[in-house]
Write an enzyme that holds these catalytic residues in place. Sequence first.
Site, PDB file in Angstrom:
ATOM      1  N   HIS A  42      25.532  25.712  20.384  1.00 22.15           N
ATOM      2  CA  HIS A  42      25.937  27.104  19.690  1.00 22.15           C
ATOM      3  C   HIS A  42      25.926  27.291  18.599  1.00 22.15           C
ATOM      4  O   HIS A  42      27.529  27.224  18.042  1.00 22.15           O
ATOM      5  CB  HIS A  42      26.782  27.370  20.383  1.00 22.15           C
ATOM      6  CG  HIS A  42      26.861  27.131  22.039  1.00 22.15           C
ATOM      7  ND1 HIS A  42      27.499  26.796  23.364  1.00 22.15           N
ATOM      8  CD2 HIS A  42      25.664  27.509  22.615  1.00 22.15           C
ATOM      9  CE1 HIS A  42      27.425  27.365  23.836  1.00 22.15           C
ATOM     10  NE2 HIS A  42      25.889  27.239  24.029  1.00 22.15           N
ATOM     11  N   HIS A  74      23.359  20.908  25.337  1.00 22.82           N
ATOM     12  CA  HIS A  74      24.195  21.100  26.377  1.00 22.82           C
ATOM     13  C   HIS A  74      23.771  20.518  27.860  1.00 22.82           C
ATOM     14  O   HIS A  74      24.850  20.788  29.162  1.00 22.82           O
ATOM     15  CB  HIS A  74      25.293  22.499  26.444  1.00 22.82           C
ATOM     16  CG  HIS A  74      25.039  22.618  25.032  1.00 22.82           C
ATOM     17  ND1 HIS A  74      24.809  24.070  24.252  1.00 22.82           N
ATOM     18  CD2 HIS A  74      26.166  22.770  24.705  1.00 22.82           C
ATOM     19  CE1 HIS A  74      25.328  24.272  23.901  1.00 22.82           C
ATOM     20  NE2 HIS A  74      25.788  22.829  23.354  1.00 22.82           N
ATOM     21  N   CYS A  96      22.264  16.041  24.976  1.00 23.96           N
ATOM     22  CA  CYS A  96      22.910  15.306  24.527  1.00 23.96           C
ATOM     23  C   CYS A  96      23.689  13.716  25.209  1.00 23.96           C
ATOM     24  O   CYS A  96      24.241  14.469  26.470  1.00 23.96           O
ATOM     25  CB  CYS A  96      24.270  15.365  23.854  1.00 23.96           C
ATOM     26  SG  CYS A  96      25.584  14.036  23.389  1.00 23.96           S
ATOM     27  N   GLU A 126      27.279  23.651  29.583  1.00 24.05           N
ATOM     28  CA  GLU A 126      27.410  22.405  30.514  1.00 24.05           C
ATOM     29  C   GLU A 126      28.025  22.009  31.141  1.00 24.05           C
ATOM     30  O   GLU A 126      27.202  21.368  32.176  1.00 24.05           O
ATOM     31  CB  GLU A 126      28.343  21.853  28.679  1.00 24.05           C
ATOM     32  CG  GLU A 126      28.598  19.908  28.708  1.00 24.05           C
ATOM     33  CD  GLU A 126      29.560  19.200  27.987  1.00 24.05           C
ATOM     34  OE1 GLU A 126      29.640  20.101  26.811  1.00 24.05           O
ATOM     35  OE2 GLU A 126      30.226  18.021  28.446  1.00 24.05           O
ATOM     36  N   SER A 263      28.421  21.337  15.895  1.00 23.21           N
ATOM     37  CA  SER A 263      27.314  22.283  15.805  1.00 23.21           C
ATOM     38  C   SER A 263      27.211  23.516  14.425  1.00 23.21           C
ATOM     39  O   SER A 263      26.335  24.238  14.423  1.00 23.21           O
ATOM     40  CB  SER A 263      27.100  23.286  16.616  1.00 23.21           C
ATOM     41  OG  SER A 263      28.401  23.738  16.847  1.00 23.21           O
TER      42      SER A 263
HETATM   43  S1  SF4 Z   1      29.551  17.381  20.599  1.00 22.65           S
HETATM   44 FE1  SF4 Z   1      27.712  16.091  20.070  1.00 22.65          FE
HETATM   45  S2  SF4 Z   1      28.627  13.963  20.596  1.00 22.65           S
HETATM   46 FE2  SF4 Z   1      29.832  15.840  21.676  1.00 22.65          FE
HETATM   47  S3  SF4 Z   1      28.846  15.861  23.096  1.00 22.65           S
HETATM   48 FE3  SF4 Z   1      28.568  17.989  22.161  1.00 22.65          FE
HETATM   49  S4  SF4 Z   1      26.846  17.189  21.212  1.00 22.65           S
HETATM   50 FE4  SF4 Z   1      27.251  15.262  22.264  1.00 22.65          FE
END
Ligand code: SF4
Length: 304
Positions: A42, A74, A96, A126, A263
């Site tokens: 994002h 996500h 991730c 997510e 991000s």
């Molecule tokens: S912030 Fe980064 S390390 Fe944490 S879940 Fe999201 S992509 Fe993964």
Amino acid sequence: MVQLFFAKELGFCWGVERSIKLAAQAKNENPGKVTILKEIVHNRQVVDFFKKKGVGQEDSLDNIDSGTLVISAHGISPQLKKQARAKGLQIVDTTCPLVERVHKIAKKLIGEGYQIILYGEPEHDEVMGVIGIDPDNIFLLAEYGDINKLPHFRGKLALLTQTTRGIESFAKVSQRMAELYLGIRIEKTICRATEKRQAAVYELAPEMDLMLVIGSASSGNSRRLHDIASNVCARAYLLDAPEQIEWYWFDGIHRVGLTAGASTPSFAVEMIVNAIYEHVGIDLDHSDPRISDYLLFESRKNVQ
Ligand code: SF4
């Protein structure tokens, strides 16, 4: 002229870096159509980068019928992944691993007969991916204030969280849920990158006259950093480009703190640091030593 300080931890996390790298690799290695389902991460600049590279982006799998499908950082629900396979799409999954971990925990708990409450943002990619594992047994809790709107649960109950939710708000939710549901199993699934970036804002922001949080409005983790900064600093703004700065923000200000969401690419930070340098001036002798690394060549020349 202002003094500028960085939060100890800021900007890209390894999960975002990994996702971007895998998506770029997918484009470089596939001469055919490559399409990302939703935003890869994002952030406006990252999304634009992929558009310029010729990578497509669609909000629904219904609109992707051929070529390579890139799953964003996500993640998506197992059902959606199954549908993509059934369409014969080549899949590049950049989810991730820490989001994958939430999926694994949720699946395991469902298998053990738990019902799950997921503390997350409604409509977040997510969150939709995790709820999609078992929509009949995973319930969304968007806010602390919604706890009393949850259905009445009997039997085994667990609480999980979106990886990028606030540390303190999750602690508050956990405490209340533990009071209401004795024996509830609580899994803190906030990722380490989120925790570190939030902790760094709690440390820095109270000392600052103004906090700038660099990240796109679509980024949940950046919005959370902004919420924290707004609570502990007199003034805090969320922005992702220098054009969004109102220069009166700096009137009478001495100490400016700066952080960036997980991000947010470093060039977005660089552009904002340079704009502050040009418009307001930065007292480099009394600022974070890391600032010079973000000054572009022309500006550095002026410093020397
Ligand atoms: S912030 Fe980064 S390390 Fe944490 S879940 Fe999201 S992509 Fe993964």
